[in-house]
Design a protein around this motif. Structure first.
Motif, short mmCIF file in Angstrom:
data_model
loop_
_atom_site.label_atom_id
_atom_site.label_comp_id
_atom_site.label_asym_id
_atom_site.label_seq_id
_atom_site.Cartn_x
_atom_site.Cartn_y
_atom_site.Cartn_z
N GLY A 305 -13.75 2.31 -7.40
CA GLY A 305 -12.50 2.69 -7.58
C GLY A 305 -11.72 2.84 -6.70
O GLY A 305 -11.09 3.95 -6.33
N VAL A 306 -12.32 2.36 -5.01
CA VAL A 306 -11.30 2.45 -4.30
C VAL A 306 -10.57 2.12 -4.06
O VAL A 306 -9.15 3.07 -3.90
CB VAL A 306 -12.41 1.88 -2.71
N GLN A 307 -9.97 0.78 -4.04
CA GLN A 307 -8.15 0.39 -4.13
C GLN A 307 -7.50 1.46 -5.21
O GLN A 307 -6.09 1.57 -4.73
CB GLN A 307 -8.41 -0.44 -5.07
N GLN A 308 -8.07 1.50 -6.57
CA GLN A 308 -7.49 2.73 -7.58
C GLN A 308 -7.31 4.05 -6.60
O GLN A 308 -5.76 4.12 -7.05
CB GLN A 308 -7.49 3.10 -8.09
N LYS A 309 -7.81 4.17 -6.46
CA LYS A 309 -8.01 5.88 -5.46
C LYS A 309 -7.02 6.03 -4.31
O LYS A 309 -6.20 6.73 -4.72
CB LYS A 309 -9.50 6.44 -5.36
N ALA A 310 -6.93 4.88 -3.89
CA ALA A 310 -5.64 4.96 -2.66
C ALA A 310 -4.35 4.12 -3.26
O ALA A 310 -4.23 5.03 -2.57
CB ALA A 310 -6.21 3.04 -1.74
N GLU A 311 -4.32 3.72 -4.11
CA GLU A 311 -2.94 4.15 -4.90
C GLU A 311 -2.91 5.01 -5.46
O GLU A 311 -1.23 5.31 -5.64
CB GLU A 311 -3.28 2.25 -5.85
N LEU A 312 -3.33 6.60 -6.13
CA LEU A 312 -3.08 6.87 -6.54
C LEU A 312 -2.64 7.84 -5.42
O LEU A 312 -1.50 8.98 -5.55
CB LEU A 312 -4.12 7.94 -7.05
N PHE A 313 -3.35 8.14 -4.01
CA PHE A 313 -2.85 8.70 -2.98
C PHE A 313 -1.30 8.29 -2.61
O PHE A 313 0.13 9.43 -2.64
CB PHE A 313 -3.90 8.85 -1.66
N LYS A 314 -0.86 7.28 -2.00
CA LYS A 314 0.09 6.70 -2.10
C LYS A 314 1.88 7.00 -3.21
O LYS A 314 2.55 6.58 -3.00
CB LYS A 314 -0.23 5.36 -1.69
N GLN A 315 0.68 6.96 -4.33
CA GLN A 315 1.65 7.28 -5.35
C GLN A 315 1.99 8.85 -5.38
O GLN A 315 3.22 8.59 -5.26
CB GLN A 315 0.73 6.53 -6.49
N LEU A 316 1.79 9.51 -5.21
CA LEU A 316 1.53 10.66 -4.80
C LEU A 316 2.24 11.95 -4.26
O LEU A 316 2.69 12.64 -3.62
CB LEU A 316 0.33 12.24 -5.71
N LEU A 317 1.98 10.91 -2.58
CA LEU A 317 2.73 11.38 -1.85
C LEU A 317 3.53 10.99 -0.99
O LEU A 317 3.87 10.31 0.03
CB LEU A 317 1.21 11.04 -0.54
N VAL A 318 4.61 10.76 -2.09
CA VAL A 318 6.14 10.73 -1.56
C VAL A 318 7.03 11.96 -1.37
O VAL A 318 6.65 12.83 -2.02
CB VAL A 318 6.37 10.25 -2.89
N HIS A 319 7.06 11.86 -0.68
CA HIS A 319 8.70 13.17 0.76
C HIS A 319 8.99 12.58 1.61
O HIS A 319 8.32 11.55 2.67
CB HIS A 319 7.35 14.10 0.67
N PRO A 320 10.32 13.14 1.54
CA PRO A 320 10.74 12.63 3.39
C PRO A 320 10.91 11.96 4.44
O PRO A 320 10.88 11.79 4.98
CB PRO A 320 12.34 13.58 2.92
N ARG A 321 9.23 13.74 4.53
CA ARG A 321 9.09 14.23 5.96
C ARG A 321 7.77 12.90 5.82
O ARG A 321 7.25 12.80 7.45
CB ARG A 321 8.22 15.14 5.60
N ILE A 322 7.21 12.51 5.00
CA ILE A 322 6.27 10.98 5.32
C ILE A 322 7.19 9.50 5.17
O ILE A 322 7.81 9.52 4.86
CB ILE A 322 5.13 11.06 3.60
N LYS A 323 7.33 9.16 6.41
CA LYS A 323 7.91 8.06 6.81
C LYS A 323 6.71 6.96 6.27
O LYS A 323 7.66 5.86 6.39
CB LYS A 323 8.24 7.59 8.46
N GLU A 324 6.01 6.84 6.11
CA GLU A 324 4.91 5.40 6.00
C GLU A 324 3.37 6.40 5.96
O GLU A 324 3.14 7.24 6.12
CB GLU A 324 4.91 4.47 7.24
N ILE A 325 2.60 5.23 4.73
CA ILE A 325 1.20 5.10 4.38
C ILE A 325 0.87 4.08 4.70
O ILE A 325 1.27 3.16 4.27
CB ILE A 325 1.13 5.87 3.07
N ARG A 326 -0.13 3.70 5.47
CA ARG A 326 -1.05 3.03 5.85
C ARG A 326 -2.53 3.05 5.30
O ARG A 326 -3.14 4.31 5.70
CB ARG A 326 -1.19 2.45 7.25
N ASN A 327 -3.23 1.54 4.97
CA ASN A 327 -4.07 1.98 3.94
C ASN A 327 -5.34 0.66 4.55
O ASN A 327 -4.52 -0.09 5.06
CB ASN A 327 -4.29 2.89 2.94
N CYS A 328 -6.33 0.85 4.65
CA CYS A 328 -7.17 0.10 3.64
C CYS A 328 -8.50 0.59 3.36
O CYS A 328 -8.75 0.87 3.64
CB CYS A 328 -8.32 -0.79 4.70
#
Length: 393
Positions: A305-328
């Motif tokens: 479930g790790v990759q799917q959960k990471a993708e959900l974080f990236k999908q939800l954390l969208v805001h002009p103040r957030i410049k980039e999301i990096r992950n492994c």
């Protein structure tokens, strides 16, 4: 006196602004304060609680071992079932060549042991690490850290240390026949989650092989499932000569290890005898907890479930103040424009019930590394709080 007063008066401090959260209990992905506060833990004690706080299988294993024995003898002299079973289980997750485990108390101890092993095996003295690397705080580990700011107050440190840039293939030419070992985080953690690009790690492996240097992969933070595979190096088609782990391997108990082929590890047996020693390394209670952690990751299929959960974080954390999301996997960094902006968001998030943090060498990025057991509903809860905290900050 209150616990807060005792903490400030008698406990050594490492900054002038500790978080001062007083925790009464913790379970799963939550910590609970003394006045009923609930905090969703998005940093897992800095990559430790991969199976969550007080996982029932880990707690059960600890209780079971406590009924038998705790410390008996310095490491490596007695046959202790928790150590032997854990070592076998760890080796079962690894390539056949990595078949010998030296158990310790922590990640920085694993680094110290690995550096000694590399120098002893190769007969060489030069050690190479990467800029912005973090490998621990003891003198040897600090020597191979990649931040001068953290090191200057403690010099002189180990001699014959060279630093190269992570992901720079031209820098690999600095690895020569003088080099005992290159120590590198498979995924750079405190640099703000930096992942290998352009087959960098394969080129690094090839260069080490060419010149006879050992490759030490530090998976203290990214191992035991954090990145979506049990070991992060599995994603890059390489094998190390020495592998380091700690943090997430203990299920909340202190433990670390360095792992190498038996023929390399054997140099500790002679000239001198007892070439590396630890009193409490491989503590039987910690080993029992670690084995239960490893089994839980497998039995509960937490890697899936790790990759799917990471993708959900990236999908939800969208805001002009957030410049980039990096992950492994669930080793993530959300970048903001400055430390000042990020710190205000972190402070508000804590007030709103979500614990996050920043990185030592990347203080404008938010650390997101929740227990692998976090659910989709809890991810949505956490992201809602972060986005609300950005607006409030």
């Amino acid at each position: 006196m209150s616990m807060r007063q005792l903490f400030l008066k008698h406990q050594a401090q490492t900054s002038d602004f500790p978080l001062m959260i007083e925790v009464e209990k913790a379970e799963g992905v939550y910590m609970y304060g003394t006045e009923g506060q609930r905090y969703l833990d998005l940093i897992s004690g800095i990559g430790v609680s991969n199976v969550g706080h007080r996982h029932p299988k880990v707690v059960s294993a600890i209780h079971e071992q406590l009924e038998k024995y705790m410390h008996l003898m310095v490491y490596g002299e007695f046959v202790q079932a928790p150590q032997a079973k854990l070592s076998e289980a760890i080796c079962s997750t690894l390539p056949e060549r990595l078949n010998n485990v030296y158990l310790l108390n922590s990640g920085t101890e694993a680094v110290e042991g690995a550096l000694k092993l590399a120098k002893r095996f190769t007969g060489r003295t030069e050690l190479i690490s990467c800029r912005n690397a973090y490998h621990g705080s003891t003198h040897g580990a600090l020597s191979v850290n990649g931040s001068e700011n953290f090191k200057n107050a403690y010099r002189p440190l180990l001699p014959d240390i060279r630093h190269i840039q992570y992901n720079s293939i031209p820098d690999l030419q600095h690895i020569t026949c003088r080099t005992a070992a290159v120590i590198v985080e498979t995924v750079q953690g405190e640099a703000g989650v930096r992942v290998s690009e352009n087959n960098y790690l394969k080129h690094l492996r090839q260069r080490c092989t060419e010149v006879g240097a050992l490759l030490i992969l530090d998976e203290i933070q990214c191992g035991f499932g954090r990145t979506g595979t049990f070991w992060a190096f599995e994603q890059f088609d390489i094998e190390p000569d020495i592998l380091l782990c700690a943090k997430g391997m203990g299920g909340g108990m202190p433990i670390g290890a360095f792992i190498a082929p038996q023929e390399i590890m054997a140099v500790f047996k002679n000239d001198p005898i007892l070439g590396h020693l630890t009193t409490f390394g491989g503590h039987p209670v910690s080993c029992a907890a670690s084995l239960a952690t490893l089994q839980t990751i497998k039995e509960e299929k937490l890697l899936e479930g790790v990759q799917q959960k990471a993708e959900l974080f990236k999908q939800l954390l969208v805001h002009p103040r957030i410049k980039e999301i990096r992950n492994c996997g669930l080793m993530m960094a959300a970048e903001f424009e400055s430390f000042e902006v990020l710190k205000a968001v972190i402070d508000r998030a804590i007030v709103n019930g979500v614990l996050t943090d920043w990185f030592l060498f990347c203080d404008n990025s938010m650390r997101i590394a929740p227990p692998l057991t976090i659910t989709e509903e809890q991810i949505r809860e956490a992201c809602d709080v972060i986005l609300r905290s950005i607006e409030e900050a």
